[in-house]
Write a protein that holds these residues in place. Structure first.
Motif, short mmCIF file in Angstrom:
data_model
loop_
_atom_site.label_atom_id
_atom_site.label_comp_id
_atom_site.label_asym_id
_atom_site.label_seq_id
_atom_site.Cartn_x
_atom_site.Cartn_y
_atom_site.Cartn_z
N ARG A 163 0.84 -1.20 0.00
CA ARG A 163 0.00 0.00 0.00
C ARG A 163 0.88 1.25 0.00
O ARG A 163 0.64 2.20 -0.76
CB ARG A 163 -0.92 0.02 1.20
N ALA A 164 1.92 1.25 0.84
CA ALA A 164 2.82 2.41 0.91
C ALA A 164 3.50 2.64 -0.44
O ALA A 164 3.67 3.78 -0.87
CB ALA A 164 3.86 2.20 2.00
N PHE A 165 3.87 1.58 -1.12
CA PHE A 165 4.55 1.70 -2.40
C PHE A 165 3.61 2.17 -3.50
O PHE A 165 3.85 3.17 -4.18
CB PHE A 165 5.19 0.36 -2.80
N TYR A 166 2.52 1.45 -3.71
CA TYR A 166 1.62 1.74 -4.83
C TYR A 166 0.74 2.98 -4.58
O TYR A 166 0.65 3.86 -5.43
CB TYR A 166 0.73 0.54 -5.15
N ALA A 167 0.06 3.02 -3.43
CA ALA A 167 -0.88 4.12 -3.17
C ALA A 167 -0.16 5.40 -2.76
O ALA A 167 -0.40 6.47 -3.31
CB ALA A 167 -1.89 3.71 -2.11
N ASP A 168 0.74 5.30 -1.79
CA ASP A 168 1.43 6.50 -1.30
C ASP A 168 2.58 6.91 -2.23
O ASP A 168 2.68 8.06 -2.61
CB ASP A 168 1.97 6.28 0.12
N GLY A 169 3.43 5.95 -2.59
CA GLY A 169 4.62 6.27 -3.39
C GLY A 169 4.33 6.58 -4.85
O GLY A 169 4.82 7.57 -5.39
N LEU A 170 3.53 5.72 -5.51
CA LEU A 170 3.23 5.93 -6.93
C LEU A 170 1.96 6.74 -7.15
O LEU A 170 1.61 7.05 -8.27
CB LEU A 170 3.12 4.58 -7.65
N ALA A 171 1.25 7.04 -6.07
CA ALA A 171 0.01 7.83 -6.10
C ALA A 171 -1.11 7.15 -6.88
O ALA A 171 -1.92 7.81 -7.52
CB ALA A 171 0.27 9.25 -6.62
N TRP A 172 -1.16 5.82 -6.82
CA TRP A 172 -2.26 5.10 -7.45
C TRP A 172 -3.45 5.15 -6.51
O TRP A 172 -3.31 5.04 -5.29
CB TRP A 172 -1.88 3.64 -7.70
N GLU A 173 -4.63 5.28 -7.07
CA GLU A 173 -5.87 5.38 -6.30
C GLU A 173 -6.49 3.99 -6.13
O GLU A 173 -6.89 3.37 -7.12
CB GLU A 173 -6.85 6.32 -7.00
N PRO A 174 -6.60 3.48 -4.90
CA PRO A 174 -7.21 2.17 -4.71
C PRO A 174 -8.69 2.17 -5.11
O PRO A 174 -9.41 3.13 -4.83
CB PRO A 174 -7.07 1.90 -3.21
N ALA A 175 -9.12 1.10 -5.75
CA ALA A 175 -10.53 0.89 -6.06
C ALA A 175 -11.20 0.14 -4.91
O ALA A 175 -12.39 0.29 -4.67
CB ALA A 175 -10.69 0.11 -7.35
N LEU A 176 -10.40 -0.65 -4.18
CA LEU A 176 -10.86 -1.38 -3.01
C LEU A 176 -9.67 -1.53 -2.07
O LEU A 176 -8.57 -1.90 -2.51
CB LEU A 176 -11.39 -2.77 -3.40
N ASP A 177 -9.89 -1.26 -0.81
CA ASP A 177 -8.82 -1.35 0.19
C ASP A 177 -9.39 -1.97 1.45
O ASP A 177 -10.14 -1.33 2.18
CB ASP A 177 -8.27 0.05 0.47
N VAL A 178 -9.06 -3.24 1.68
CA VAL A 178 -9.48 -3.94 2.88
C VAL A 178 -8.20 -4.23 3.67
O VAL A 178 -7.47 -5.17 3.34
CB VAL A 178 -10.23 -5.25 2.56
N PRO A 179 -7.88 -3.38 4.67
CA PRO A 179 -6.62 -3.53 5.41
C PRO A 179 -6.41 -4.97 5.91
O PRO A 179 -7.34 -5.60 6.41
CB PRO A 179 -6.77 -2.55 6.57
#
Length: 139
Positions: free
Chosen positions: A19-35
């Protein structure tokens, strides 16, 4: 069966790191995020990249994951319209914490590409492909 791919699912060791790499680092927007379970990104029209916690993956698939030495025999690819675009994406991936595997370079097949690895070592090719198939996959 229709000739298409709907989901690409990767089993990951540490979903928070992914999550840190894709969402935070690459700024990709999750379509679904179930921690603690799954993180999904819509990556193309009707195509989703699913990052699934490996324990949940094994529970559903029914086999233990084989994590031998070397790299996984798969690459994911992100195509760009220019060689400069390739270099920009590779630079952004480095800033996000990617392991820069190979910088962009001219390839014998006529294009330009480089590679980086995500937190689980999955290799991403970032490519400029001047041929018809390369142009067909651009947005």
């Amino acid at each position: 069966m229709d000739q298409r791919v709907s989901f690409i699912t990767l089993a990951v060791r540490d979903l928070a790191a992914s999550r840190a790499f894709y969402a935070d680092g690459l700024a990709w927007e999750p379509a679904l995020d179930v921690p603690g379970e799954v993180l999904m990104f819509k990556v193309a029209d009707r195509v989703v990249l699913s990052l699934w916690d490996e324990t949940a993956f094994e529970a559903e698939v029914g086999q233990p994951i084989n994590r031998g030495g070397g790299i996984a025999p798969i690459t994911l690819a992100h195509n760009c319209a220019t060689t400069e675009g390739v270099d920009r994406v590779l630079a952004a991936a480095r800033v996000a914490g990617a392991d820069p595997v190979q910088p962009g370079e001219q390839r014998e097949w006529g294009g330009y590409s480089g590679y980086f690895a995500d937190p689980d070592g999955f290799r991403w090719e970032v490519a400029y492909n001047p041929g018809p198939i390369g142009q067909e996959v651009l947005p």
